[in-house]
Scaffold this motif. Structure first.
Motif, PDB file in Angstrom:
ATOM      1  N   VAL A 148       1.041  -0.860  -0.180  1.00 49.12           N
ATOM      2  CA  VAL A 148       0.175  -0.356   0.437  1.00 49.12           C
ATOM      3  C   VAL A 148       1.027   1.301   0.347  1.00 49.12           C
ATOM      4  CG1 VAL A 148      -1.884  -1.330   1.115  1.00 49.12           C
ATOM      5  CG2 VAL A 148       0.059   0.272   2.958  1.00 49.12           C
ATOM      6  N   GLU A 149      -0.075   2.361   0.197  1.00 47.84           N
ATOM      7  CA  GLU A 149       1.448   3.961  -0.632  1.00 47.84           C
ATOM      8  C   GLU A 149       1.026   4.641   0.713  1.00 47.84           C
ATOM      9  OE1 GLU A 149       0.547   4.421  -5.057  1.00 47.84           O
ATOM     10  OE2 GLU A 149      -1.305   4.421  -3.740  1.00 47.84           O
ATOM     11  N   GLN A 150       0.010   4.096   1.827  1.00 44.10           N
ATOM     12  CA  GLN A 150       1.047   5.113   2.465  1.00 44.10           C
ATOM     13  C   GLN A 150      -0.269   4.223   4.190  1.00 44.10           C
ATOM     14  OE1 GLN A 150      -1.850   8.733   1.876  1.00 44.10           O
ATOM     15  NE2 GLN A 150      -0.092   9.750   2.431  1.00 44.10           N
ATOM     16  N   GLN A 151       0.605   4.425   4.906  1.00 40.31           N
ATOM     17  CA  GLN A 151       0.358   3.967   6.714  1.00 40.31           C
ATOM     18  C   GLN A 151      -1.227   3.722   6.445  1.00 40.31           C
ATOM     19  OE1 GLN A 151       2.427   1.891   8.741  1.00 40.31           O
ATOM     20  NE2 GLN A 151       0.761   1.442   9.837  1.00 40.31           N
ATOM     21  N   HIS A 152      -2.432   4.923   6.156  1.00 46.34           N
ATOM     22  CA  HIS A 152      -3.274   4.988   7.090  1.00 46.34           C
ATOM     23  C   HIS A 152      -4.647   3.794   5.831  1.00 46.34           C
ATOM     24  CE1 HIS A 152      -5.527   6.991   2.925  1.00 46.34           C
ATOM     25  NE2 HIS A 152      -4.072   7.356   2.899  1.00 46.34           N
ATOM     26  N   ILE A 153      -3.276   3.964   4.473  1.00 46.20           N
ATOM     27  CA  ILE A 153      -4.515   2.535   4.382  1.00 46.20           C
ATOM     28  C   ILE A 153      -4.388   0.894   4.518  1.00 46.20           C
ATOM     29  CG2 ILE A 153      -4.461   1.063   1.529  1.00 46.20           C
ATOM     30  CD1 ILE A 153      -5.642   3.992   2.032  1.00 46.20           C
TER      31      ILE A 153
END
Length: 370
Positions: A148-153
């Motif tokens: 995934v591209e960001q921690q929030h995802i």
């Protein structure tokens, strides 16, 4: 024993996925990683650097996969028999015979099943979309590893039951093309069609969560309430313009689909990027704009503010008055505009480079093979 690795970008045909895949393959070539096999779509192929010699890779194939409905069987000699396949972005709907399968994840509708974008859909489209992403989620859960591209995802996927041990975060970034002006290509823009001195632009495809239709109301408010006039420039097809009721509006025009090499010049043609999206995993558009010293007007949501920080002018994307006010307030204060540009350029310069992303991808591939 030499491990057989396949990079699969055959299912990517437009948008940011094409950019990431092309940048990744370009980097593999520049790093001398020729012991890897590549299969990519025509769109990805057309956006690769012109200096690449495809026969240097272990194998290189152009092949187009379109969802489930346009292909019944994949050619085994291209897809099967690898120790590992990395599908740059999925889901990939076909069961290929590989020992391990990594897949990039960039589907915020799955990560955030309760989102505001659903309010923009009709009852029929709501049900259809729910079914579509339920099916996609089943595919994503079957992969050996997700990127995934960001921690929030990653956090959002864990919250809905995904296995946190098989999810890695590799940040998206600005394509290397932005550091190579000699590779840029011009855009075809008829300036006679630009009625006003100020131009705001949106780059990308017409997905429902991009929230484009609200810009019609924004333009009306700008004209009637603030006596402010500007052009809105898109990279939509004629069908996308028609679908958003923009085709016959004087202040709205489109260049049509542009290539990665034309993107820098697109940003150079703008006075500001307008980005009213309701939902993203990560969008490169705001950081690309900042890289090109273009002011960003964007939704005040974490998927933007985590990256742009104080460089952007923020608004509530569900409120046309909020969007209009942010535009008028910005253009009435050039000093603040210039400060936003300065901050944005600094942020963009400090982000990881595409080579850093490629090294991270290769590290995950290496560890999973072990």
């Amino acid at each position: 024993m030499i491990n057989k690795v396949l990079i699969n970008a055959s299912n990517l045909h437009f948008g940011g996925g094409v950019q990431v895949a092309a940048s990744f393959i370009n980097d593999l070539y520049d790093l001398g990683k020729f012991d890897i096999s590549i299969v990519c779509s025509t769109a990805v192929l057309n956006n690769l650097s012109k200096h690449i010699k495809f026969d240097k890779f272990k194998s290189f194939n152009e092949f187009n996969v379109f969802g489930l409905n346009k292909l019944k069987k994949l050619p085994q000699d291209i897809f099967d028999g690898y120790d590992l396949c990395f599908t740059v972005f999925g889901p990939f709907y076909f069961n290929i015979k590989v020992k391990k399968h990594i897949c990039g994840f960039a589907q915020p509708w799955i990560a955030y099943p309760k989102n505001k974008a659903y309010k923009n859909l009709s009852s029929f489209d709501y049900i259809k979309t729910k079914i579509k992403f339920s099916i996609q989620s089943l595919f994503f859960r079957q992969y050996d590893h997700l990127i995934v591209e960001q921690q929030h995802i990653k956090n959002a996927l864990i919250d809905i039951g995904y296995n946190k041990r098989i999810i890695s975060v590799v940040s998206n970034t600005v394509s290397s093309i932005y550091d190579s002006p000699e590779s840029w290509e011009s855009i075809v823009l008829n300036k006679n069609k630009l009625k006003h001195p100020i131009t705001l632009g949106f780059i990308g495809r017409d997905y429902p969560h991009k929230n484009i239709k609200i810009l019609i109301e924004v333009n009306r408010i700008l004209n009637e309430k603030h006596n402010f006039y500007c052009n809105f420039l898109f990279t939509f097809t004629e069908e996308e313009m028609k679908r958003n009721n923009l085709l016959d509006l004087d202040d709205f025009l489109s260049l049509g689909v542009i290539s990665i090499r034309q993107c820098p010049e697109f940003y150079n043609s703008l006075d500001g990027l307008i980005f009213p999206s309701l939902l993203e995993c990560f969008s490169a558009s705001p950081i690309e704009a900042m890289k090109m010293n273009t002011v960003v007007f964007a939704s005040q949501y974490p998927f933007i503010s985590e990256v742009c920080k104080t460089a952007a002018f923020y608004f509530d994307p569900t409120d046309a008055n909020s969007i209009a006010s942010s535009i008028v307030n910005a253009f009435s204060n050039e000093k603040i505009m210039e400060e936003k540009r300065r901050i944005g350029t600094k942020i963009a310069s400090e982000l990881p480079k595409s080579h850093d992303r490629t090294i991270a991808y290769l590290s995950i591939i290496k560890n999973l093979i072990k």
